[in-house]
Design an enzyme around this catalytic site. Structure first.
Site, PDB file in Angstrom:
ATOM      1  N   HIS A   5     100.394  25.638 109.281  1.00 22.84           N
ATOM      2  CA  HIS A   5     101.769  25.005 109.798  1.00 22.84           C
ATOM      3  C   HIS A   5     102.804  25.823 109.207  1.00 22.84           C
ATOM      4  O   HIS A   5     103.825  26.184 110.093  1.00 22.84           O
ATOM      5  CB  HIS A   5     101.838  23.590 108.998  1.00 22.84           C
ATOM      6  CG  HIS A   5     103.035  22.801 109.289  1.00 22.84           C
ATOM      7  ND1 HIS A   5     102.988  21.984 110.435  1.00 22.84           N
ATOM      8  CD2 HIS A   5     104.422  22.893 108.853  1.00 22.84           C
ATOM      9  CE1 HIS A   5     104.283  21.638 110.388  1.00 22.84           C
ATOM     10  NE2 HIS A   5     105.301  22.103 109.590  1.00 22.84           N
ATOM     11  N   GLU A   6     102.874  26.204 108.094  1.00 21.81           N
ATOM     12  CA  GLU A   6     103.991  27.159 107.550  1.00 21.81           C
ATOM     13  C   GLU A   6     103.937  28.581 108.242  1.00 21.81           C
ATOM     14  O   GLU A   6     104.972  29.177 108.378  1.00 21.81           O
ATOM     15  CB  GLU A   6     104.091  27.277 106.050  1.00 21.81           C
ATOM     16  CG  GLU A   6     104.231  26.168 105.158  1.00 21.81           C
ATOM     17  CD  GLU A   6     105.611  25.274 105.942  1.00 21.81           C
ATOM     18  OE1 GLU A   6     106.513  25.722 106.266  1.00 21.81           O
ATOM     19  OE2 GLU A   6     105.345  23.993 105.471  1.00 21.81           O
TER      20      GLU A   6
END
Length: 338
Positions: A5-6
């Site tokens: 995600h990051e």
């Protein structure tokens, strides 16, 4: 999944010329970290998320490098950076499913293992050991294909082609209409003929092109089910007690791992989709809330006032904390009281 995600935010920010000051897995105090170039890569103490700190992300914070400031970037660049996290989670699920379809998926074949007493199949003369090859002229190789046709045909006459001892012949069976419950606990009517599968599997393997298509198809299917499930939570069709947090995730991951690596991999893909969809909800402080703010800015030509945005984010944070507390409560109740 948090890393994926990051990583989405990080890569798109870099690509669009926005500086990244920190890339952290976890929140709170830093455990270890190393600065490479302009970015400090960190492992933080609280393992319930992660974050990417962008240069100039806080409009009130002085940023010396205006050229690479997030707040100075165009609204569409900011929108792309924020949306990249959830999109990477969805694409990661596509990647997992694609690999699974290339390696091969063991799937139940259409051989009959048991015929129930008094069922339409028994009355038509179907014994255990027969294999169904077509229904109404349509080839069926997998039990899921057979079940879908039968379930969608209550009280409808179907012609089954049966393979028995290498000989094929046709019989007509009318599936009986039965009431059952779908994934969301709602009552539906399905057709049943009273047969159960034999433990005979075929391994479905696909070339990379077809596997990618099926990976997108499976991700779309689970994304749809996830959105419907969220809607039905609000409608109270699905009880709120089914919401779970980290303890539930660990328990379910353990259960899937015991069954086999394929189940565990599928569960990871399912979680990745859930993470992507939940982050797209238009709740301030989540990616979806930021996307909503940027869309409003794009429509009206100016950003929402800082004070209003701060109030909205405080409300969003309160909602998120309440949800987390409720999820932990459900986890603890399930763990200690089964």
């Amino acid at each position: 999944l948090i890393f994926v995600h990051e990583l989405g935010h990080f890569l798109v920010a870099k690509k669009l010329g926005v500086g990244v000051e920190k890339f952290s897995l976890g929140f709170g105090p830093k455990i270890i970290g190393k600065k490479i170039g302009e970015t400090e890569y960190m492992l933080s103490a609280v393992p319930l998320g992660g974050y990417v700190k962008l240069a100039g992300e806080d409009p009130e914070e002085e940023c010396h490098d205006k050229e690479h400031s997030f707040s100075e970037a165009s609204v569409w660049r900011r929108l792309a950076i924020v949306a990249a996290g959830p999109i990477f989670n969805l694409l990661f699920a596509v990647l997992i499913f694609t690999i699974v379809y290339i390696v091969g998926v063991p799937t139940l074949a259409t051989s009959i293992g048991k015929v129930r007493d008094g069922s339409p199949a028994l009355k038509a003369g179907l014994p255990a050991g027969d294999k169904i090859t077509t229904i109404d002229g349509k080839d069926v190789r997998l039990w899921d294909e057979l079940r879908e046709i039968v379930h969608n045909s209550p009280n409808k006459e179907l012609t089954f082609t049966i393979n028995r001892n290498q000989e094929e012949f046709d019989i007509i069976i009318i599936p009986e209409s039965h009431t059952t419950k779908n994934l969301f606990g709602e009552e539906i009517y399905v057709g049943l003929i009273g047969i159960e599968p034999e433990s005979t599997f075929v391994t479905e393997r696909y070339n990379p092109v077809i596997a990618i298509y099926k990976g997108f198809q499976k991700t779309r299917e689970i994304t749809y089910l996830t959105i419907v499930a969220i809607k039905k939570l609000f409608q109270r069709v699905i009880p709120a007690e089914t919401i779970g947090g980290p303890i539930m995730i660990l328990q379910m991951a353990g259960e899937q791992a015991k069954i086999g690596i394929l189940n565990l991999v599928f569960f990871v893909a399912l979680l990745s989709i859930n993470l992507g969809i939940l982050n797209l909800l238009p709740i301030p402080i989540l990616d979806g809330g930021h996307i909503l703010f940027f869309l409003i800015e794009a429509v009206f030509g100016k950003p929402i006032a800082t004070k209003k945005r701060e109030i909205a984010q405080q409300v969003g944070m309160a909602m998120l904390i309440c949800l987390m507390v409720f999820a932990f409560y459900n986890d603890i109740m399930r763990f200690f009281f089964k």
